[in-house]
Design a protein around this motif. Structure first.
Motif, PDB file in Angstrom:
ATOM      1  N   ARG A   7       0.867  -1.188   0.000  1.00 21.83           N
ATOM      2  CA  ARG A   7       0.000   0.000   0.000  1.00 21.83           C
ATOM      3  C   ARG A   7       0.901   1.235   0.000  1.00 21.83           C
ATOM      4  NH1 ARG A   7      -2.525  -2.449   5.334  1.00 21.83           N
ATOM      5  NH2 ARG A   7      -0.261  -2.639   5.554  1.00 21.83           N
ATOM      6  N   VAL A   8       0.855   1.981  -1.112  1.00 20.59           N
ATOM      7  CA  VAL A   8       1.838   3.043  -1.325  1.00 20.59           C
ATOM      8  C   VAL A   8       1.155   4.358  -1.682  1.00 20.59           C
ATOM      9  CG1 VAL A   8       3.866   3.771  -2.634  1.00 20.59           C
ATOM     10  CG2 VAL A   8       3.514   1.340  -2.130  1.00 20.59           C
ATOM     11  N   LEU A   9       1.539   5.414  -1.003  1.00 22.11           N
ATOM     12  CA  LEU A   9       1.122   6.774  -1.330  1.00 22.11           C
ATOM     13  C   LEU A   9       2.140   7.373  -2.286  1.00 22.11           C
ATOM     14  CD1 LEU A   9      -0.346   9.544  -0.982  1.00 22.11           C
ATOM     15  CD2 LEU A   9       1.061   9.871   1.092  1.00 22.11           C
ATOM     16  N   VAL A  10       1.670   7.892  -3.424  1.00 22.92           N
ATOM     17  CA  VAL A  10       2.531   8.597  -4.369  1.00 22.92           C
ATOM     18  C   VAL A  10       2.130  10.063  -4.360  1.00 22.92           C
ATOM     19  CG1 VAL A  10       3.327   8.783  -6.754  1.00 22.92           C
ATOM     20  CG2 VAL A  10       2.740   6.537  -5.807  1.00 22.92           C
ATOM     21  N   ALA A  11       2.978  10.910  -3.789  1.00 22.49           N
ATOM     22  CA  ALA A  11       2.720  12.347  -3.723  1.00 22.49           C
ATOM     23  C   ALA A  11       3.540  13.037  -4.800  1.00 22.49           C
ATOM     24  CB  ALA A  11       3.100  12.888  -2.344  1.00 22.49           C
ATOM     25  N   GLY A  12       2.836  13.757  -5.670  1.00 18.02           N
ATOM     26  CA  GLY A  12       3.467  14.320  -6.846  1.00 18.02           C
ATOM     27  C   GLY A  12       3.094  13.521  -8.077  1.00 18.02           C
ATOM     28  N   ALA A  13       1.955  12.829  -7.997  1.00 17.71           N
ATOM     29  CA  ALA A  13       1.557  11.890  -9.042  1.00 17.71           C
ATOM     30  C   ALA A  13       1.187  12.574 -10.351  1.00 17.71           C
ATOM     31  CB  ALA A  13       0.380  11.032  -8.560  1.00 17.71           C
ATOM     32  N   THR A  14       0.900  13.869 -10.333  1.00 16.78           N
ATOM     33  CA  THR A  14       0.559  14.538 -11.589  1.00 16.78           C
ATOM     34  C   THR A  14       1.784  15.112 -12.287  1.00 16.78           C
ATOM     35  OG1 THR A  14       0.022  16.581 -10.373  1.00 16.78           O
ATOM     36  CG2 THR A  14      -1.785  15.084 -10.869  1.00 16.78           C
ATOM     37  N   GLY A  15       2.961  14.950 -11.689  1.00 19.00           N
ATOM     38  CA  GLY A  15       4.194  15.301 -12.369  1.00 19.00           C
ATOM     39  C   GLY A  15       4.655  14.135 -13.239  1.00 19.00           C
ATOM     40  N   VAL A  16       5.652  14.387 -14.075  1.00 16.24           N
ATOM     41  CA  VAL A  16       6.116  13.346 -14.999  1.00 16.24           C
ATOM     42  C   VAL A  16       6.678  12.150 -14.242  1.00 16.24           C
ATOM     43  CG1 VAL A  16       7.776  12.795 -16.815  1.00 16.24           C
ATOM     44  CG2 VAL A  16       6.564  14.984 -16.857  1.00 16.24           C
ATOM     45  N   LEU A  17       7.627  12.383 -13.344  1.00 16.58           N
ATOM     46  CA  LEU A  17       8.258  11.281 -12.625  1.00 16.58           C
ATOM     47  C   LEU A  17       7.269  10.567 -11.709  1.00 16.58           C
ATOM     48  CD1 LEU A  17      10.779   9.656 -11.987  1.00 16.58           C
ATOM     49  CD2 LEU A  17      11.377  11.373 -10.262  1.00 16.58           C
ATOM     50  N   GLY A  18       6.458  11.331 -10.976  1.00 12.67           N
ATOM     51  CA  GLY A  18       5.484  10.729 -10.081  1.00 12.67           C
ATOM     52  C   GLY A  18       4.455   9.894 -10.812  1.00 12.67           C
ATOM     53  N   GLY A  19       3.985  10.388 -11.969  1.00 11.18           N
ATOM     54  CA  GLY A  19       3.013   9.634 -12.749  1.00 11.18           C
ATOM     55  C   GLY A  19       3.593   8.334 -13.275  1.00 11.18           C
ATOM     56  N   LEU A  20       4.821   8.389 -13.766  1.00 12.75           N
ATOM     57  CA  LEU A  20       5.474   7.180 -14.256  1.00 12.75           C
ATOM     58  C   LEU A  20       5.691   6.181 -13.124  1.00 12.75           C
ATOM     59  CD1 LEU A  20       8.127   8.781 -16.626  1.00 12.75           C
ATOM     60  CD2 LEU A  20       6.166   7.401 -17.325  1.00 12.75           C
ATOM     61  N   ALA A  21       6.092   6.687 -11.966  1.00 14.34           N
ATOM     62  CA  ALA A  21       6.317   5.805 -10.819  1.00 14.34           C
ATOM     63  C   ALA A  21       5.015   5.158 -10.363  1.00 14.34           C
ATOM     64  CB  ALA A  21       6.950   6.593  -9.672  1.00 14.34           C
ATOM     65  N   ALA A  22       3.918   5.931 -10.363  1.00 14.86           N
ATOM     66  CA  ALA A  22       2.622   5.374  -9.960  1.00 14.86           C
ATOM     67  C   ALA A  22       2.194   4.254 -10.903  1.00 14.86           C
ATOM     68  CB  ALA A  22       1.570   6.483  -9.935  1.00 14.86           C
ATOM     69  N   ARG A  23       2.376   4.468 -12.196  1.00 17.53           N
ATOM     70  CA  ARG A  23       2.017   3.428 -13.166  1.00 17.53           C
ATOM     71  C   ARG A  23       2.892   2.178 -12.981  1.00 17.53           C
ATOM     72  NH1 ARG A  23      -1.298   5.303 -17.255  1.00 17.53           N
ATOM     73  NH2 ARG A  23      -1.507   7.584 -17.369  1.00 17.53           N
ATOM     74  N   ALA A  24       4.185   2.408 -12.749  1.00 22.88           N
ATOM     75  CA  ALA A  24       5.091   1.275 -12.560  1.00 22.88           C
ATOM     76  C   ALA A  24       4.754   0.500 -11.295  1.00 22.88           C
ATOM     77  CB  ALA A  24       6.535   1.767 -12.527  1.00 22.88           C
ATOM     78  N   LEU A  25       4.392   1.213 -10.238  1.00 21.59           N
ATOM     79  CA  LEU A  25       3.985   0.548  -9.002  1.00 21.59           C
ATOM     80  C   LEU A  25       2.754  -0.328  -9.234  1.00 21.59           C
ATOM     81  CD1 LEU A  25       4.480   3.449  -6.438  1.00 21.59           C
ATOM     82  CD2 LEU A  25       5.521   1.185  -6.242  1.00 21.59           C
ATOM     83  N   ALA A  26       1.763   0.240  -9.923  1.00 28.50           N
ATOM     84  CA  ALA A  26       0.539  -0.519 -10.189  1.00 28.50           C
ATOM     85  C   ALA A  26       0.839  -1.744 -11.046  1.00 28.50           C
ATOM     86  CB  ALA A  26      -0.481   0.387 -10.875  1.00 28.50           C
TER      87      ALA A  26
END
Length: 281
Positions: A7-26
């Protein structure tokens, strides 16, 4: 750490790096809660990831920042990790940067990530992780500066400039998630290109980034202390010294004109490296 089911919180998810990291986590099976500044991009990303929880926040509102950890814990029924990629850019010679701009850089780049991680520190599970992206500039805050020790009998010394992508600090990861070249020591860098050339290179790299660099270095120092405090719970604190990434940050409206900067590294490679570092922690 195993990411499947984490269970992971991604803060900054609408930025380029944060969005890519969120997708990779999922993609790796993590359950993510998204937090970002842009509500339109946030809603679109949440839909793409199967309708995961999402919440907008302003980086300059520190109360909103500190509330993200408790919120993520509620919507995910627990919290195993936090990934913070929030940040902004600003440039200019020291005498040209206004107090307003300096304060904004410090708030977004340091106080906001601190508030997010502070709010989550008591909630993250034992053996979980807290991660923030600082940047390679955090390694070079005192290039050529004279340091005066307060203790009597200690002489003024020139603080050596640490090499790009390296560092020290118990419990804090200073690795560079990219193909960026690292140098084991300043002495080796000097021997390779000459001490004078090394100092010139450092000066040109840092020129116009004093307040930006200070904000990143402040966060890095804070993460080092946080790592020591959470060590009894085996919580891993990751200070990611990313190089300059292809996120378009310097192309957006930011105070001042960017100095000569190193070539950009691929943001997708950096996002993948973030997850590799988490799984190896």
């Amino acid at each position: 750490m195993e990411l499947t089911g984490a269970r992971v919180l991604v803060a900054g998810a609408t930025g380029v790096l944060g969005g890519l990291a969120a997708r990779a986590l999922a993609e790796r099976g993590a359950r993510v809660a998204l937090a970002g500044r842009n509500p339109v991009r946030l809603a679109a990303l949440a839909r793409d990831l199967g309708g995961c929880p999402a919440r907008s926040f302003e980086a300059c509102d520190l109360d909103q920042c500190s509330a993200l950890g408790p919120w993520a814990t509620r919507v995910l029924a627990g919290l195993d990790g936090v990934l913070v990629t929030v940040g902004t850019a600003g440039f200019g010679a020291v005498e040209d940067v206004s107090n307003e701009v300096a304060g904004h850089l410090l708030t977004v780049n340091a106080l906001c990530p601190m508030a997010i991680l502070r709010g989550a520190s008591s909630l993250v599970s034992d053996k979980g992780f807290l991660l923030a992206v600082t940047g390679a500039v955090a390694d070079r805050p005192r290039a050529g500066a004279a340091v005066e020790h307060a203790a009597p009998g200690l002489r003024t010394a020139r603080a050596p400039a640490p090499a790009l992508g390296t560092g020290t600090g118990t419990g804090t990861d200073r690795t560079t998630p990219s193909r960026a070249r690292t140098t084991p020591s300043t002495d080796r860098a000097d021997s390779m290109m000459g001490r004078d050339n090394a100092r010139t290179d450092i000066a040109s790299y840092l020129a116009g980034t004093a307040d930006y660099t200070a904000s990143k270095a402040a966060l890095s120092s804070w993460l080092g202390v946080l790592a020591a405090e959470l060590a009894p719970r085996a919580v891993t604190v990751l200070d990611i010294r990313a190089p300059r990434l292809e996120t378009g940050a310097t192309g957006r409206r930011a105070p001042g004109r960017p100095p000569a900067l190193p070539n950009e590294a691929a943001a997708l490679d950096a996002a993948r490296a973030l997850l590799d570092r988490i799984t190896s922690a």
